[in-house]
Design a protein around this motif. Structure first.
Motif, short mmCIF file in Angstrom:
data_model
loop_
_atom_site.label_atom_id
_atom_site.label_comp_id
_atom_site.label_asym_id
_atom_site.label_seq_id
_atom_site.Cartn_x
_atom_site.Cartn_y
_atom_site.Cartn_z
N THR A 300 -30.15 129.29 62.82
CA THR A 300 -31.08 129.28 61.68
C THR A 300 -32.52 129.05 62.14
O THR A 300 -33.43 128.99 61.31
CB THR A 300 -30.72 128.16 60.68
N GLY A 301 -32.73 128.95 63.45
CA GLY A 301 -34.06 128.62 63.94
C GLY A 301 -34.44 127.20 63.55
O GLY A 301 -35.61 126.87 63.42
N ASN A 302 -33.40 126.35 63.37
CA ASN A 302 -33.56 124.97 62.92
C ASN A 302 -34.17 124.89 61.52
O ASN A 302 -34.64 123.83 61.09
CB ASN A 302 -34.35 124.13 63.92
N LEU A 303 -34.13 126.02 60.79
CA LEU A 303 -34.49 125.98 59.37
C LEU A 303 -33.38 125.40 58.53
O LEU A 303 -33.52 125.25 57.32
CB LEU A 303 -34.87 127.38 58.88
N SER A 304 -32.27 125.07 59.16
CA SER A 304 -31.26 124.24 58.51
C SER A 304 -31.85 122.87 58.22
O SER A 304 -31.35 122.14 57.36
CB SER A 304 -30.02 124.12 59.39
N ILE A 307 -36.35 120.75 55.23
CA ILE A 307 -37.17 119.64 54.76
C ILE A 307 -38.09 119.17 55.88
O ILE A 307 -39.30 119.04 55.70
CB ILE A 307 -36.29 118.49 54.24
N GLU A 308 -37.50 118.91 57.04
CA GLU A 308 -38.28 118.44 58.18
C GLU A 308 -39.28 119.51 58.63
O GLU A 308 -40.42 119.17 59.02
CB GLU A 308 -37.35 118.07 59.34
N HIS A 309 -38.87 120.76 58.57
CA HIS A 309 -39.78 121.85 58.95
C HIS A 309 -40.98 121.89 58.03
O HIS A 309 -42.12 122.10 58.49
CB HIS A 309 -39.04 123.19 58.93
N HIS A 310 -40.78 121.71 56.73
CA HIS A 310 -41.90 121.77 55.81
C HIS A 310 -42.80 120.55 55.91
O HIS A 310 -44.00 120.62 55.61
CB HIS A 310 -41.42 122.00 54.38
N LEU A 311 -42.24 119.44 56.31
CA LEU A 311 -43.08 118.26 56.55
C LEU A 311 -43.92 118.44 57.80
O LEU A 311 -45.09 118.06 57.84
CB LEU A 311 -42.20 117.02 56.68
N PHE A 312 -43.31 119.01 58.84
CA PHE A 312 -43.96 119.13 60.15
C PHE A 312 -43.77 120.54 60.71
O PHE A 312 -43.05 120.75 61.69
CB PHE A 312 -43.35 118.11 61.12
N PRO A 316 -42.15 120.99 67.54
CA PRO A 316 -41.08 121.78 68.17
C PRO A 316 -39.78 121.71 67.36
O PRO A 316 -39.32 120.63 66.97
CB PRO A 316 -40.92 121.11 69.54
N SER A 317 -39.19 122.87 67.12
CA SER A 317 -38.00 122.95 66.26
C SER A 317 -36.83 122.14 66.80
O SER A 317 -36.00 121.65 66.02
CB SER A 317 -37.59 124.41 66.09
N ASN A 318 -36.74 121.99 68.12
CA ASN A 318 -35.62 121.24 68.69
C ASN A 318 -35.72 119.75 68.39
O ASN A 318 -34.76 119.00 68.62
CB ASN A 318 -35.55 121.44 70.21
#
Length: 381
Positions: A300-304, A307-312, A316-318
């Motif tokens: 998912t490109g860590n888009l799973s 929430i965390e992606h939208h905060l930051f 780095p996705s990892n």
């Protein structure tokens, strides 16, 4: 799903302004810790993913030279599908967010990366990074809410055309990269009037998109099939299949990030004078995660960890898996709902909303009431 400001039971009504700003300060602290800790292990991670992806794509295309034989077709198509997903999700999307710019590696930099996709990177970065991430789930400001072709909130006026939105959404899923290219180009708005159609800037951007699409199609549907000789048609079919698989997967993951039940939408006026803490809170409430293992997060490109992606978005996705427990603890401490669930559940929830909102509000309400009561009363008065 309705805009937060019009809900009778406000999920953040118990928070004080001080609470909201404290949430912001704590999230800033999490971000600062990760920024300070970025280093060799993170750089090694993204370089390894890129290396694996390129070797997988190359080997899959080599196998497809023999795609006339069914086992080679299946193996090559599966490998190419995974390679395209990795390139778009874990590499392209995240590189273009600037997650790896701190490495100062010109080969892995947001200003240089061009991805395996119909949408030119510069246009995608504007519509996604600048608009979507700043105006997350603000109805009328965030065009990622329905991509301009779907009704995604009860407060949006219903038109008969919306009855077909489940079909549009399915077609969009199959040809998602082209839908995104049209969306980044704001095609509907720019074709609406003669003045917009003749606008030099729009025409230049349209030429850029057409050039990118031509290059992508030449690679997948001309060059590689020709290299296969007698396997031409089989390789062409394999490339088309891999692109559809990639498109449907990306569409599903993105749908799970902002459409499932429990995700909030917001009015335009709600962001007037928005503070840093309020911006963080909107990202928390306007996103949803997908639970799963390491393979799920990678694909998912860590888009799973949406929430965390939208905060930051530029971390780095990892690192999202590492900080997720800290973020979830803040949700729990302040009585907020951390929306997450397995992929099938989240996909079903998002699609259920697409079907429900294709109908007028009163029809859906009466249908639900009728099914609940089990009475034969008519749906209309």
């Amino acid at each position: 799903m309705t805009v937060l400001q019009k809900k009778a039971d406000n999920p953040i009504g118990h928070l004080t302004p001080d609470d909201i700003e404290e949430i912001g300060r704590r999230l800033d602290a999490i971000r600062a810790d990760i920024v300070a800790a970025r280093g060799a292990s993170d750089a090694a991670y993204i370089r390894k993913v890129i290396n694996v992806q390129r070797k997988l794509e190359l080997s899959s295309r080599a196998v497809l030279l023999l795609s006339l034989f069914p086992p080679a077709w299946l193996i090559g198509t599966a490998g190419l599908s995974v390679a395209k997903i990795l390139e778009n999700m874990e590499i392209g999307h995240n590189v273009m967010h600037g997650q790896w710019d701190w490495m100062r590696d010109p080969k892995i930099h947001s200003t240089k990366w061009e991805w395996d996709h119909a949408s030119p990177s510069e246009q995608w970065k504007h519509s996604h990074n600048e608009l979507h991430h700043n105006y997350t789930n603000v109805v009328g400001k965030d065009n990622d809410l329905g991509y301009g072709i779907m009704r995604v909130d009860e407060d949006q006026r219903w038109y008969p055309l919306y009855l077909a939105q489940p079909l549009w959404n399915f077609i969009n899923a199959c040809f998602f990269e082209y839908g995104i290219a049209a969306y980044d180009l704001e095609l509907g708005k720019n074709l609406a009037t003669k003045k917009r159609r003749k606008d030099p800037e729009f025409k230049a951007r349209a030429r850029q998109v057409l050039k990118k699409i031509r290059g992508q199609m030449t690679k997948d549907y001309v060059v590689h099939p020709l290299l296969s000789g007698p396997s031409f048609l089989h390789t062409l079919a394999a490339n088309a299949t891999a692109n559809v698989v990639r498109n449907v997967w990306a569409h599903s993951v993105i749908m799970c990030g902002h459409f499932p039940e429990g995700v909030q939408t917001f009015e335009r006026r709600s962001i007037e004078g928005e503070t840093r803490g309020e911006w963080y809170l909107r990202q928390m409430l306007g996103s949803a995660n997908i639970s799963g293992g390491r393979a799920m997060h990678l694909m998912t490109g860590n888009l799973s960890y949406q929430i965390e992606h939208h905060l930051f978005p530029d971390l780095p996705s990892n690192r999202y898996q590492e900080i997720a427990p800290q973020v979830q603890a803040i949700f729990e401490e302040y009585g907020l709902t951390y929306t997450t669930g397995p992929l099938p559940k989240q996909v079903a929830s998002a699609w259920s909303k697409v079907f429900r909102l294709s109908l007028p509000n009163d029809f859906a309400e009466k249908l639900t009431a009728r099914l609940t009561r089990g009475t034969p009363r008519p749906l209309t008065s």
